[in-house]
Motif scaffolding. Structure first.
Motif, PDB file in Angstrom:
ATOM      1  N   LYS A 230     -24.996  29.578  22.392  1.00 45.40           N
ATOM      2  CA  LYS A 230     -25.623  28.483  21.642  1.00 45.40           C
ATOM      3  C   LYS A 230     -26.075  28.983  20.274  1.00 45.40           C
ATOM      4  O   LYS A 230     -25.926  28.278  19.258  1.00 45.40           O
ATOM      5  N   CYS A 233     -23.083  29.308  18.094  1.00 47.34           N
ATOM      6  CA  CYS A 233     -22.583  27.986  17.743  1.00 47.34           C
ATOM      7  C   CYS A 233     -23.408  27.384  16.613  1.00 47.34           C
ATOM      8  O   CYS A 233     -22.875  26.877  15.623  1.00 47.34           O
ATOM      9  N   LEU A 234     -24.717  27.500  16.748  1.00 48.36           N
ATOM     10  CA  LEU A 234     -25.589  26.932  15.716  1.00 48.36           C
ATOM     11  C   LEU A 234     -25.429  27.683  14.402  1.00 48.36           C
ATOM     12  O   LEU A 234     -25.430  27.091  13.311  1.00 48.36           O
ATOM     13  N   GLU A 238     -22.252  24.326  13.503  1.00 48.19           N
ATOM     14  CA  GLU A 238     -21.915  23.169  14.349  1.00 48.19           C
ATOM     15  C   GLU A 238     -23.140  22.283  14.548  1.00 48.19           C
ATOM     16  O   GLU A 238     -24.283  22.728  14.384  1.00 48.19           O
ATOM     17  N   GLU A 240     -25.975  20.346  16.492  1.00 49.41           N
ATOM     18  CA  GLU A 240     -26.793  20.857  17.589  1.00 49.41           C
ATOM     19  C   GLU A 240     -26.398  20.237  18.937  1.00 49.41           C
ATOM     20  O   GLU A 240     -26.318  20.928  19.957  1.00 49.41           O
ATOM     21  N   CYS A 243     -23.246  21.778  20.158  1.00 51.19           N
ATOM     22  CA  CYS A 243     -23.512  23.119  20.684  1.00 51.19           C
ATOM     23  C   CYS A 243     -24.159  23.028  22.058  1.00 51.19           C
ATOM     24  O   CYS A 243     -23.828  23.783  22.979  1.00 51.19           O
TER      25      CYS A 243
END
Lengths: 753, 417
Positions: A230, A233-234, A238, A240, A243
């Motif tokens: 996560k 991803c953040l 991306e 939220e 993610c």
């Protein structure tokens, strides 16, 4: 005279428990004679304390006696050993007698004091419980800090039988805790005590059962991985919610994989142990890993638990006699310090995940000219966020965990270890950053604090290098390393805490610090000279502090941080700093018994080499069988109760004493419905009391008594007619639920008197 | 008073705070053991012992909370369950109040006490549950019973006390004791000593005390040899019978035995029919035993100001009756002593003073007594009080409550030491 609050029974039990505690505490401390004397006097002290408390001895007198007793317990043995007043005792007997005096008086005084005070103030009973637990802790104290080979009298026996000594010690601890609670018991009826013990037993059983259902290591790792995912991803920009959704999917898939794996036998994957479970070696995070944790371990020299066992499958002697087991690397300069590259964009050579089914390979190949492939197996005993492996690991494969109760996880590792010392001439003349590195990658490994002092210092250090090697990576790095080793002072007392840049505080301050400071300072200076570097975190095991076997026991106090530099064509090279000055004592020698024992267990012999033949199947408590047995027993008892109930109901239909038996059967029915006779109540009174519900019971009871005591007797038919009336009245006058309960109640007959 | 209110509030808070001193202490020790041994030293004995003890303690605490909740629910719906009437101090009475016994409720136990009035409570198990039996320690007249029901964990680590006041009219009278002592009162005029239980006429002794001027030949030497009193034979002079007496009950700390003695003597009839009785706190003169008993009961609230009503009582009584006066006094000096001293100085005759004590008679016999804690009752200086009262000129009779007889000075000294 105030009566003490305890009953004699409880006081006696407490006196016996105190005596047992004394026996346990002195088990390995003194001769049997002294033990007997001490235990006898402890018992006397306990009885005396209770009696004198009952006789309302003044507190001041009691305190005086206690002080005097303790004083005598310390002075007495000394006097016995030095006096000439006992010429008939030889040296050996003098020692025994002095022990008798010392331990005897100690036991007498302690038991007297505790019993007297706890009889006067209940709260003191807590200290009695503490004495009981403390004595057992004292007896088994050698097992502390994961020394599963201690105490020998227990560990050797348990291992030879194939039991886990830790499990036995844990059971002993739980039992002692339960027994110690007896020391704070209040005056109590035996029935309530028995009931409470049964309830607590059931509760303990449920608790231990419930403990087995906690999330396992695999699932915990899934959660860690999801968190990392996560964050990545953040960081990649991306949305939220996207993610979040992807992380959830990934977590579900991972947990599903764990469950599948568990179904196939999680031990085969080496993941059978829950982190944080009581008895798990090492609390979560005790293996360190990140810098803060490392600093904590560094500053706490008492943390000396085994955290992992490495089994070498081939001979290997490291060039500088130090084995580096790397777990993480800190390469990302985040504006304040070097930290983990959570985006996972670089550090491809570092394996970050534990293997579950298949092997994991590092993303960067190392040169065969400068490295040797070494095969090891790692058995982790403490929770680690990333796999620990001999640096530099290139492939990690799951392997069988031979002792899931002991090891959290197990995996085979192929490492490419450095085959050349850092002063090897072949390393000269090489650049640090390869030409195939992208600019981002180069910048990643060259970023450091925006502080001109770093560059200024490093320039100053490399200024007097022979002009022929002025631009050589290795020579510059060696120059910096030499500077830090000569000028630095290794100490754990200086933490450089509470400042924005602890590296600057160390480097431009007093140059006093520990490995984290040295590693970070070196990395910063390397980077300021254009040398790609990072900080590796893991364990450094010195060859001289360990045994000679192929098993290497890694203790928590071996946690270490060291710099690595990148040399083109060679790869990442550990470039540790060894300060010449230090105020730290040499490290503890690894307990070789424990190293050997854990090594044997890791190789699959659960007896740790104690038994003549290797024991590969661990002993397990047959809980399922016990459970089945208890259930069957309950069913049998219930069946027997119903059988007796039924038999007593029908036996009045035949036989020679039909009237009496029928009357008894009616009494059973009344008891089953909660209408039985009270204690001390006559049959007449009973019948009178419930005459509103069962009016016919009064004439029936009178008829029954006439038959038993003597007098005019009705015809049997009249008697049975009365019985029928009683049954009818019970049916009609009682609510249905009471009738049903009476039918269900299996032990109503038990109360018929 | 503010400190008292704070104390009461703290007491109430402590009663509903479930952890006892033992529980807090055990919790602290478990935390230390868990932190420093279990986690710090990785000691599995400590860790699992702590777990087991914490589990047991938690189960005990939960059971205590549940049981106290259930009892609270039950008690709030209860009425007194106690019929009013009359009870006696020192006797054991069933009040008719009952509670569930919690006999099958594991890990908890229950106790009951009365906070108002003070009484010793026993719970007797029966099929109905537990029945309340009480023993009162002091007299009084009450309209309420304040009960405190404590549910305590098996190990004493948790305890919750629930209080509830029940309305109930009743009075507690001093019990009758097995007293075998009679007051040494002069029941006849003149110097003759009449037997107090004897008939007023016909039992007269024709003697009187020697007075200056009496012929020496009339002295009864045999009587002198026996009693060390100079008595002279008197001519058949007229004797007036005095079948009446005056008595006063002085309040003070520990006056319950004294009240018991007073009731016993009053109801025995030895004080005659024409009785004048007073007690602290009552501004009336009682003329019979029943009225006197009521006065004794009501005097319980005037212990702090014992003797305040004595002077008024003496003024209200016919002075001729004061020659046969009896005082019941507490065994502990107090304000009553000054009042009594002032009154005795102006009395026409010598009064009889009854002190009733209780406690162990063999207090000083064992060597161990030197090391014993002494109860408050035994620690009073009864001998000092005896000597002080003797100095006032009265006849002092010290009665032992349990023994029912007069104590000698040596017994009194033995009791006090």
């Amino acid at each position: 005279m105030n009566t003490p609050f305890e009953s004699r029974l409880i006081s006696t039990i407490k006196a016996i428990l105190l005596s047992i505690a004394m026996t346990i505490a002195l088990w390995t401390q003194t001769s049997p004679t002294a033990q007997i004397a001490a235990v006898a006097l402890t018992l006397c002290g306990a009885i005396l304390g209770r009696v004198l408390a009952a006789k309302e001895l003044k507190l001041s007198i009691a305190i005086g006696v206690i002080w005097l007793g303790f004083l005598m317990a310390f002075i007495g043995p000394e006097w016995v050993r030095n006096t000439s007043a006992l010429p008939f005792l030889d040296a050996r007997n003098t020692l025994i007698f002095s022990d008798c005096v010392g331990f005897g008086l100690l036991g007498l005084t302690m038991a007297f004091g505790l019993r007297y005070l706890s009889c006067r103030w209940r709260a003191w009973s807590v200290f009695e419980a503490a004495v009981v637990v403390g004595s057992v802790i004292w007896l088994f104290r050698q097992h502390q800090n994961e020394r599963i080979d201690r105490p020998r009298f227990l560990a050797d026996w348990a291992l030879m039988q194939g039991y886990d000594p830790t499990s036995i010690i844990m059971i002993i601890g739980a039992v002692v805790g339960g027994v110690a609670m007896g020391m704070v018991l209040y005056q109590q009826s035996v029935r309530k005590l028995a009931l409470s013990v049964i309830l607590l037993g059931a509760l303990g059983y449920w608790y231990s059962w419930d403990q087995q259902d906690t999330p396992d290591f695999c699932e915990e790792s899934c959660l860690d991985q999801t968190r990392l995912f996560k964050a990545d991803c953040l960081a990649s920009g991306e949305d939220e919610s996207t993610c979040e959704r992807q992380a959830e999917e990934k977590e579900d898939a991972c947990i599903q994989k764990c469950e599948d794996q568990g179904g196939q036998g999680e031990d085969s994957q080496g993941q059978g142990k829950e982190p944080g479970e009581p008895g798990t070696p090492g609390a979560p995070g005790s293996g360190g890993g990140v810098t803060d944790q490392m600093m904590r371990n560094e500053s706490n020299s008492s943390t000396n638990d085994p955290v992992a066992v490495a089994i070498f499958h081939q001979d290997y002697e490291p060039p500088n006699d130090i084995l580096y087991f790397r777990q993480q690397v800190l390469s990302l300069y985040d504006g304040k310090r070097l930290s983990i590259d959570t985006v996972n964009e670089f550090d491809e050579d570092v394996i970050r995940e534990f293997p579950y089914r298949s092997s994991i390979q590092a993303g960067e190949n190392l040169s065969e000219d400068f490295h040797l492939p070494i095969h090891t197996s790692m058995y982790l005993m403490a929770d680690h966020p990333q796999p620990v492996a001999l640096t530099s690991s290139v492939e990690i494969t799951p392997t069988k965990n031979p002792a899931p109760h002991k090891f959290l996880t197990a995996y085979d590792v192929v490492s490419w270890v450095s085959a050349t010392p850092i002063h090897d001439m072949r390393l000269l003349g090489r650049a640090s950053i390869p030409s195939d590195w992208t600019k981002e990658k180069a910048d990643h490994y060259l970023a450091y604090a925006d502080d001109p002092r770093y560059e200024s210092l490093s320039n100053e250090l490399v200024r007097d290098i022979d002009p022929r090697y002025a631009d050589d990576t290795l020579v510059k790095a060696l120059k910096i390393k030499t500077y830090l080793e000569k000028e630095g002072f290794y100490t754990r007392k200086e933490r450089h805490a509470g400042v924005d840049d602890s590296t600057a505080s160390f480097l431009f301050g007093n140059l006093k610090g520990y490995c984290v400071h040295f590693a970070n300072a070196a990395a910063h200076l390397f980077r300021s000279q254009g040398i790609a570097s990072r900080v590796a975190v893991g364990y450094a095991v010195q060859g001289r502090l360990r045994g000679n076997g192929s098993a290497v026991l890694i203790m928590a106090d071996r946690a270490h941080a060291w710099p690595e530099i990148h040399i083109e064509g060679v790869g990442w090279v550990p470039f540790d700093i060894y300060p010449e000055r230090s105020d730290e004592p040499p490290g503890d020698i690894v307990p070789q018994d424990l190293e050997s024992l854990l090594g044997e267990i890791a190789r699959g012999d659960l007896s740790g080499g104690r038994a003549d033949e290797a024991i590969e199947t661990p002993f397990e408590m047959p809980w399922t069988r016990i459970q089945t047995f208890l259930i069957v027993l309950c069913i049998l008892l219930l069946g027997m109760a119903y059988f007796v109930k039924g038999w007593r109901k029908v036996r009045g239909l035949f036989g020679s004493h039909r009237t009496v038996l029928t009357y008894v059967a009616l009494q059973d029915s009344l008891n089953g419905r909660g209408l039985g006779r009270w204690y001390g109540e006559t049959r007449d009174q009973h019948a009178l009391r419930i005459r509103d519900i069962v009016p016919s019971l009064t004439p029936l009871t009178e008829a029954h008594l006439r038959r038993q005591i003597g007098g005019r007797m009705e015809h049997d038919d009249d008697f049975f007619a009365l019985c029928t009336d009683v049954r009818r009245e019970l049916r009609t006058n009682l609510p249905l639920w009471k009738t049903i309960l009476g039918m269900i109640n299996p032990i109503g007959w038990w109360y018929t008197k | 008073m503010a400190p008292q209110k704070i104390r009461d509030a703290l007491q109430r808070t402590r009663e509903i705070f479930p952890l006892t001193a033992s529980g807090l202490l055990l919790g602290g020790l478990l935390y230390l053991a868990s932190t420093y041994l279990g986690d710090g030293e990785k000691d599995y004995i400590a860790r699992n012992a702590v777990d087991a003890m914490a589990l047991i303690a938690a189960a005990s605490g939960m059971a205590t909370l549940l049981a106290s909740g259930a009892l609270f629910f039950l008690i709030t719906r209860m009425n007194s369950g106690t019929s009013g009437g009359q009870w006696e101090t020192g006797e054991r009475h069933s009040t008719g109040f009952s509670l569930p016994s919690l006999a099958w409720w594991p890990l908890v136990q229950m106790s009951l006490k009365w906070t108002l009035p003070s009484a010793e409570v026993d719970l007797v198990t029966s099929r109905k549950g537990v029945e309340e039996w009480v023993r009162f320690s002091q007299r009084g007249r009450h309209r309420h019973i304040a009960r405190a029901i404590t549910v305590r964990g098996l190990f004493g680590l948790f305890a919750i006390t629930l209080r509830k006041s029940f309305r109930c009219d009743y009075r507690v009278v001093p019990t009758r004791s097995g007293l075998s002592v009679t007051p040494e009162l002069m029941m006849a005029d003149g110097d003759g000593l009449g037997h107090p239980e004897g008939e007023p006429v016909g039992d007269l002794v024709e003697t009187r005390r020697y007075a200056p001027g009496d012929p020496i030949r009339l002295v009864l030497w045999k009587a002198y040899a026996r009693s060390r009193r100079l008595l002279v034979r008197d001519h058949e002079s007229a004797v007036s019978v005095l079948p009446s007496a005056t008595a006063y009950f002085l309040c003070g700390p520990d006056d319950e035995p004294s009240a018991t003695t007073a009731r016993t003597i009053l109801e025995s009839g030895v004080l005659g029919d024409d009785l004048s009785f007073g007690a602290d706190g009552t501004n009336r003169v009682s003329k019979n035993a029943a009225g006197a008993l009521e006065a004794i009961i009501d005097s319980v609230h005037h212990r702090e100001a014992g003797g305040r009503g004595l002077a008024g009582f003496m003024d209200s009584v016919d002075r001729s009756k004061l020659r046969r006066c009896l005082f019941f006094v507490p065994p502990v000096p107090g304000p009553w002593l000054d009042s009594l001293r002032a009154v005795i100085q102006n009395m026409p005759g010598s009064p009889v003073i009854f002190i009733t004590v209780q406690g162990r008679l063999d207090g000083a016999k064992g060597a161990f007594s030197l090391f014993e804690r002494r109860s408050e009752k035994q620690s009073h200086d009864v001998v000092g009080l005896f000597q002080e009262l003797q100095g006032l000129g009265g006849t002092i009779q010290v009665v032992h409550h349990d023994e029912g007889r007069t104590l000698s000075v040596s017994e009194l000294k033995a009791m006090s030491t």
